[in-house]
Design an enzyme around this catalytic site. Structure first.
Site, PDB file in Angstrom:
ATOM      1  N   CYS A  13      31.071  52.614  36.607  1.00 34.54           N
ATOM      2  CA  CYS A  13      29.669  52.429  36.254  1.00 34.54           C
ATOM      3  C   CYS A  13      28.843  53.663  36.580  1.00 34.54           C
ATOM      4  O   CYS A  13      27.941  54.039  35.813  1.00 34.54           O
ATOM      5  CB  CYS A  13      29.113  51.201  36.955  1.00 34.54           C
TER       6      CYS A  13
ATOM      7  N   GLU B   1      26.360  46.625  34.959  1.00 33.00           N
ATOM      8  CA  GLU B   1      25.744  47.902  34.576  1.00 33.00           C
ATOM      9  C   GLU B   1      26.182  48.349  33.188  1.00 33.00           C
ATOM     10  O   GLU B   1      25.374  48.861  32.402  1.00 33.00           O
ATOM     11  CB  GLU B   1      26.104  49.007  35.574  1.00 33.00           C
TER      12      GLU B   1
ATOM     13  N   HIS C 275      31.301  45.124  33.461  1.00 39.50           N
ATOM     14  CA  HIS C 275      30.446  45.045  34.645  1.00 39.50           C
ATOM     15  C   HIS C 275      28.989  44.926  34.195  1.00 39.50           C
ATOM     16  O   HIS C 275      28.638  45.313  33.072  1.00 39.50           O
ATOM     17  CB  HIS C 275      30.606  46.289  35.509  1.00 39.50           C
TER      18      HIS C 275
ATOM     19  N   CYS D 177      30.221  51.160  41.019  1.00 40.19           N
ATOM     20  CA  CYS D 177      31.591  51.653  41.208  1.00 40.19           C
ATOM     21  C   CYS D 177      31.753  52.969  40.456  1.00 40.19           C
ATOM     22  O   CYS D 177      30.858  53.403  39.729  1.00 40.19           O
ATOM     23  CB  CYS D 177      32.583  50.609  40.689  1.00 40.19           C
TER      24      CYS D 177
END
Length: 212
Positions: A148, A117, A115, A145
Site C-alpha cells: 500500500c 488503501e 486492502h 504495508c
C-alpha cells in the site's frame, strides 16, 4: 459506504477494481457536497455520524480535523469487521470532501491486493479522472504495508494520516520508512497514531474473536 464524489453514475463500479469492486454509493460530480452538506434523506450514515460530519465546518485545529476524518475511516473498519474482514478502513479527502471510502475486502474478492488503501486509491483516481492524487489526503486506520505504501507513492499522494502502528508489516515507521526514502522520486508527509487506541482496539477485538 460514505457518500463520495465520483464522475461515475450511481451504482457503477469504481474503476471496476479489476472487475470485482463492490458497488459505491456516489454523488454526481456536478452536485458535490462538503461534509456538512450531506442531506439526511440521502446519507447512509446514522445521526451521530451526520453530527460528526457537520462538525467539520466549525474551525477545528489540524489535530482535531485529523481525528474527525479518522473516525470516518473507522466507520469503514467497522463495516469490514461486520463482513468478517480484517477491520481496516480508509478514506481519501480532497478539497474538504470525501472522494473515496473503502475497507479490506480480501476475503470477499479473493484478492490479496484488496486492502482498504488500494481500493480507496482506485476509487479516488476514478473520481478525479487521474492517477495522480495530488492535493489529496489518505486516512487509514492501520499503518500502510509495503504494497500500500508503494501504491501511495505511485499515486503521488502528498499526505497520509494513519492510526494504529503495524509492528509486523508497517512500511511507514515500524519496519520500513518508504515515505522518507531519499532514493525514491516522491516523498509523503505523514502523521501517525491518530486515534491509535481505537484503531488498534477494533483489530485486537477481531483477532481475539478469531482465536476463540
Amino acid at each position: 459506504m460514505i457518500a463520495c464524489l465520483s464522475s461515475q453514475s450511481q451504482g457503477d463500479y469504481s474503476a471496476d477494481w479489476h472487475g470485482r469492486a463492490t458497488r459505491l454509493q456516489t454523488t454526481p460530480a456536478n452536485n458535490t457536497m462538503l461534509p456538512d452538506e450531506v442531506p439526511p434523506e440521502e446519507s447512509p450514515l446514522d445521526e451521530s455520524m451526520e453530527d460528526l460530519l457537520a462538525a467539520f465546518g466549525h474551525g477545528l485545529t489540524g489535530e482535531q480535523t485529523h481525528a474527525r476524518w479518522m473516525r470516518l475511516a473507522l466507520e469503514e473498519a467497522r463495516m469490514a469487521a461486520a463482513e468478517d474482514e480484517v477491520p481496516v478502513g480508509a478514506i481519501v479527502v480532497a478539497a474538504g470532501r470525501v472522494i473515496a471510502s473503502a475497507h479490506n475486502q480480501r476475503e470477499q474478492l479473493a484478492d490479496p491486493t484488496a486492502h482498504a488503501e488500494m481500493i480507496a486509491l482506485t476509487q479516488a483516481a476514478a473520481a478525479l479522472g487521474s492517477w495522480r492524487l495530488e492535493g489529496c489526503t489518505l486516512y487509514v486506520t492501520l499503518e500502510p504495508c509495503p504494497m500500500c505504501a508503494g501504491a501511495i507513492l505511485q499515486a503521488r499522494v502528498p499526505v497520509v494520516v494513519w492510526g494504529a502502528a503495524d509492528p509486523k508489516a508497517g512500511a511507514v515507521e515500524s519496519l520500513y520508512r518508504l515515505f522518507e526514502d531519499p532514493r525514491l522520486n516522491h516523498r509523503v508527509d505523514h502523521t501517525g497514531r491518530v486515534l491509535a487506541d481505537e484503531c488498534g482496539q477494533i483489530l485486537s477485538t477481531f483477532f481475539r474473536g478469531k482465536r476463540k
